[in-house]
Scaffold this motif. Sequence first.
Motif, PDB file in Angstrom:
ATOM      1  N   THR A  47      21.884  35.127 -16.803  1.00 41.41           N
ATOM      2  CA  THR A  47      21.268  36.441 -16.580  1.00 41.41           C
ATOM      3  C   THR A  47      19.778  36.353 -16.273  1.00 41.41           C
ATOM      4  O   THR A  47      19.183  37.324 -15.827  1.00 41.41           O
ATOM      5  N   THR A  48      19.163  35.203 -16.496  1.00 43.77           N
ATOM      6  CA  THR A  48      17.728  35.038 -16.246  1.00 43.77           C
ATOM      7  C   THR A  48      17.482  34.932 -14.744  1.00 43.77           C
ATOM      8  O   THR A  48      18.142  34.150 -14.066  1.00 43.77           O
ATOM      9  N   PRO A  49      16.525  35.701 -14.204  1.00 46.22           N
ATOM     10  CA  PRO A  49      16.209  35.581 -12.773  1.00 46.22           C
ATOM     11  C   PRO A  49      15.743  34.163 -12.418  1.00 46.22           C
ATOM     12  O   PRO A  49      15.204  33.453 -13.270  1.00 46.22           O
ATOM     13  N   LEU A  50      15.941  33.773 -11.168  1.00 46.20           N
ATOM     14  CA  LEU A  50      15.444  32.479 -10.715  1.00 46.20           C
ATOM     15  C   LEU A  50      13.922  32.505 -10.669  1.00 46.20           C
ATOM     16  O   LEU A  50      13.315  33.491 -10.253  1.00 46.20           O
ATOM     17  N   SER A  51      13.309  31.409 -11.125  1.00 47.03           N
ATOM     18  CA  SER A  51      11.856  31.266 -11.082  1.00 47.03           C
ATOM     19  C   SER A  51      11.430  30.929  -9.660  1.00 47.03           C
ATOM     20  O   SER A  51      12.251  30.514  -8.834  1.00 47.03           O
ATOM     21  N   LEU A  52      10.138  31.111  -9.369  1.00 46.47           N
ATOM     22  CA  LEU A  52       9.636  30.965  -8.005  1.00 46.47           C
ATOM     23  C   LEU A  52       8.501  29.954  -7.920  1.00 46.47           C
ATOM     24  O   LEU A  52       7.610  29.937  -8.767  1.00 46.47           O
ATOM     25  N   LEU A  53       8.534  29.137  -6.886  1.00 48.06           N
ATOM     26  CA  LEU A  53       7.407  28.296  -6.493  1.00 48.06           C
ATOM     27  C   LEU A  53       7.088  28.692  -5.063  1.00 48.06           C
ATOM     28  O   LEU A  53       7.872  28.430  -4.150  1.00 48.06           O
ATOM     29  N   GLU A  54       5.957  29.377  -4.880  1.00 47.91           N
ATOM     30  CA  GLU A  54       5.596  29.904  -3.564  1.00 47.91           C
ATOM     31  C   GLU A  54       4.364  29.184  -3.027  1.00 47.91           C
ATOM     32  O   GLU A  54       3.405  28.962  -3.756  1.00 47.91           O
ATOM     33  N   VAL A  55       4.404  28.835  -1.749  1.00 50.51           N
ATOM     34  CA  VAL A  55       3.236  28.263  -1.079  1.00 50.51           C
ATOM     35  C   VAL A  55       2.313  29.426  -0.731  1.00 50.51           C
ATOM     36  O   VAL A  55       2.720  30.377  -0.064  1.00 50.51           O
ATOM     37  N   ILE A  56       1.052  29.364  -1.204  1.00 48.22           N
ATOM     38  CA  ILE A  56       0.106  30.449  -0.893  1.00 48.22           C
ATOM     39  C   ILE A  56      -1.090  29.948  -0.092  1.00 48.22           C
ATOM     40  O   ILE A  56      -1.947  30.724   0.292  1.00 48.22           O
ATOM     41  N   GLY A  57      -1.108  28.638   0.197  1.00 46.41           N
ATOM     42  CA  GLY A  57      -2.164  28.067   1.040  1.00 46.41           C
ATOM     43  C   GLY A  57      -1.756  26.683   1.498  1.00 46.41           C
ATOM     44  O   GLY A  57      -1.060  25.964   0.790  1.00 46.41           O
ATOM     45  N   ASN A  58      -2.182  26.292   2.713  1.00 44.99           N
ATOM     46  CA  ASN A  58      -1.792  24.990   3.262  1.00 44.99           C
ATOM     47  C   ASN A  58      -2.898  23.938   3.237  1.00 44.99           C
ATOM     48  O   ASN A  58      -2.638  22.771   3.043  1.00 44.99           O
ATOM     49  N   MET A  59      -4.117  24.321   3.473  1.00 48.19           N
ATOM     50  CA  MET A  59      -5.218  23.349   3.561  1.00 48.19           C
ATOM     51  C   MET A  59      -6.347  23.718   2.637  1.00 48.19           C
ATOM     52  O   MET A  59      -7.156  24.557   2.980  1.00 48.19           O
ATOM     53  N   PRO A  60      -6.433  23.137   1.470  1.00 45.72           N
ATOM     54  CA  PRO A  60      -5.483  22.226   0.828  1.00 45.72           C
ATOM     55  C   PRO A  60      -4.263  22.990   0.307  1.00 45.72           C
ATOM     56  O   PRO A  60      -4.297  24.220   0.204  1.00 45.72           O
ATOM     57  N   PRO A  61      -3.191  22.269  -0.066  1.00 49.51           N
ATOM     58  CA  PRO A  61      -2.004  22.941  -0.589  1.00 49.51           C
ATOM     59  C   PRO A  61      -2.326  23.753  -1.841  1.00 49.51           C
ATOM     60  O   PRO A  61      -3.072  23.302  -2.710  1.00 49.51           O
ATOM     61  N   LYS A  62      -1.771  24.947  -1.896  1.00 49.75           N
ATOM     62  CA  LYS A  62      -1.948  25.804  -3.076  1.00 49.75           C
ATOM     63  C   LYS A  62      -0.629  26.531  -3.329  1.00 49.75           C
ATOM     64  O   LYS A  62      -0.010  27.035  -2.397  1.00 49.75           O
ATOM     65  N   PHE A  63      -0.217  26.531  -4.600  1.00 43.72           N
ATOM     66  CA  PHE A  63       1.068  27.110  -4.983  1.00 43.72           C
ATOM     67  C   PHE A  63       0.882  28.155  -6.083  1.00 43.72           C
ATOM     68  O   PHE A  63      -0.045  28.079  -6.877  1.00 43.72           O
ATOM     69  N   LYS A  64       1.823  29.086  -6.109  1.00 44.81           N
ATOM     70  CA  LYS A  64       1.943  30.055  -7.193  1.00 44.81           C
ATOM     71  C   LYS A  64       3.302  29.813  -7.828  1.00 44.81           C
ATOM     72  O   LYS A  64       4.326  29.846  -7.138  1.00 44.81           O
ATOM     73  N   ASN A  65       3.312  29.530  -9.142  1.00 41.74           N
ATOM     74  CA  ASN A  65       4.566  29.257  -9.842  1.00 41.74           C
ATOM     75  C   ASN A  65       4.795  30.327 -10.904  1.00 41.74           C
ATOM     76  O   ASN A  65       4.006  30.466 -11.832  1.00 41.74           O
ATOM     77  N   THR A  66       5.866  31.100 -10.723  1.00 39.13           N
ATOM     78  CA  THR A  66       6.244  32.150 -11.663  1.00 39.13           C
ATOM     79  C   THR A  66       7.533  31.708 -12.349  1.00 39.13           C
ATOM     80  O   THR A  66       8.540  31.464 -11.685  1.00 39.13           O
ATOM     81  N   LEU A  67       7.465  31.574 -13.681  1.00 42.27           N
ATOM     82  CA  LEU A  67       8.630  31.157 -14.450  1.00 42.27           C
ATOM     83  C   LEU A  67       9.152  32.346 -15.254  1.00 42.27           C
ATOM     84  O   LEU A  67       8.381  33.043 -15.926  1.00 42.27           O
ATOM     85  N   PHE A  68      10.461  32.566 -15.172  1.00 47.11           N
ATOM     86  CA  PHE A  68      11.114  33.649 -15.912  1.00 47.11           C
ATOM     87  C   PHE A  68      11.936  33.022 -17.045  1.00 47.11           C
ATOM     88  O   PHE A  68      12.753  32.135 -16.799  1.00 47.11           O
ATOM     89  N   HIS A  69      11.709  33.502 -18.278  1.00 48.59           N
ATOM     90  CA  HIS A  69      12.336  32.916 -19.459  1.00 48.59           C
ATOM     91  C   HIS A  69      13.077  33.993 -20.257  1.00 48.59           C
ATOM     92  O   HIS A  69      12.549  35.084 -20.456  1.00 48.59           O
ATOM     93  N   ASP A  70      14.252  33.646 -20.733  1.00 52.40           N
ATOM     94  CA  ASP A  70      14.935  34.431 -21.760  1.00 52.40           C
ATOM     95  C   ASP A  70      15.125  33.504 -22.945  1.00 52.40           C
ATOM     96  O   ASP A  70      15.678  32.409 -22.811  1.00 52.40           O
ATOM     97  N   PHE A  71      14.633  33.945 -24.115  1.00 50.31           N
ATOM     98  CA  PHE A  71      14.591  33.090 -25.299  1.00 50.31           C
ATOM     99  C   PHE A  71      15.360  33.675 -26.474  1.00 50.31           C
ATOM    100  O   PHE A  71      15.459  34.891 -26.633  1.00 50.31           O
ATOM    101  N   THR A  72      15.834  32.763 -27.295  1.00 57.31           N
ATOM    102  CA  THR A  72      16.267  33.074 -28.646  1.00 57.31           C
ATOM    103  C   THR A  72      15.151  32.547 -29.546  1.00 57.31           C
ATOM    104  O   THR A  72      14.744  31.387 -29.413  1.00 57.31           O
ATOM    105  N   LEU A  73      14.640  33.396 -30.425  1.00 58.78           N
ATOM    106  CA  LEU A  73      13.599  33.021 -31.391  1.00 58.78           C
ATOM    107  C   LEU A  73      14.279  32.873 -32.740  1.00 58.78           C
ATOM    108  O   LEU A  73      14.892  33.823 -33.237  1.00 58.78           O
TER     109      LEU A  73
END
Length: 174
Positions: free
Chosen positions: A79-105
Motif C-alpha cells: 500500500t506504500t506509494p513508490l518512492s521517487l528519484l528525480e533528476v533536477i539538474g544535469n551539469m553537475p548532476p542533481k537529484f531529488k529523492n523522495t522516500l515514502f514510508h509506512d511504519f509499525t512503531l
Amino acid sequence: MLPPIGLEIPCSGYSVNVPLKLDALGLVTLDFRGGIRLRIEANIASGLGGVRMRIIGEEYNADHPTLGRVTLSQADVDTTPLSLLEVIGNMPPKFKNTLFHDFTLTIENPPGGDGPLVLTNTKTMTTLNSNLTVFPPQGTVYQLQEPVEFAPPGTPDQVVAQLLQFPITMSHNP
C-alpha cells in the motif's frame, strides 16, 4: 547516471535526538540506527527523468532507559506509494529523492505497562533530500516533511504518539 530497473540498493541509516511525543509520557528523545533496502521499479519519463523505487525492507531501532527497545519497522509494502528519484539538474548532476514510508512503531515497555505497544502511522510518512549530487546517497541527510502520528492498528483516530522530526543520515552499503 540513474540506477537500472531491478537493482536493489541497501543503505544504512541513523537519526539522533529524534523527538517522539507520547501521550502517556510526554516528549522523549531517541537515537535510531538501522537501514533500508530499495528496489528500482520503473523509469520516470517526465521532466529530466528519474526512477520509481519500492522500499523492500526497512527497520530502525533505538534503546531508551524507560521504554526499552523502540522499533520503527516497515509496514505493508503493497500500500506504500513508490518512492521517487528525480533528476533536477544535469551539469553537475542533481537529484531529488523522495522516500515514502509506512511504519509499525513498537515500544517494548510502554508507559503504564501492558507491553509491547504496537502502533501504525495514520498516514504515509515522507522524507526528502532535494540536493543530492550522487545516488545512492553517501552520508546524506533526509528530512521528515511533516510530523507523523501513530495510533493502534485499525483506529487512526486514536493517536497516542507523534514523531516530530526524523533527520536521517543515509549511506549506501554495497
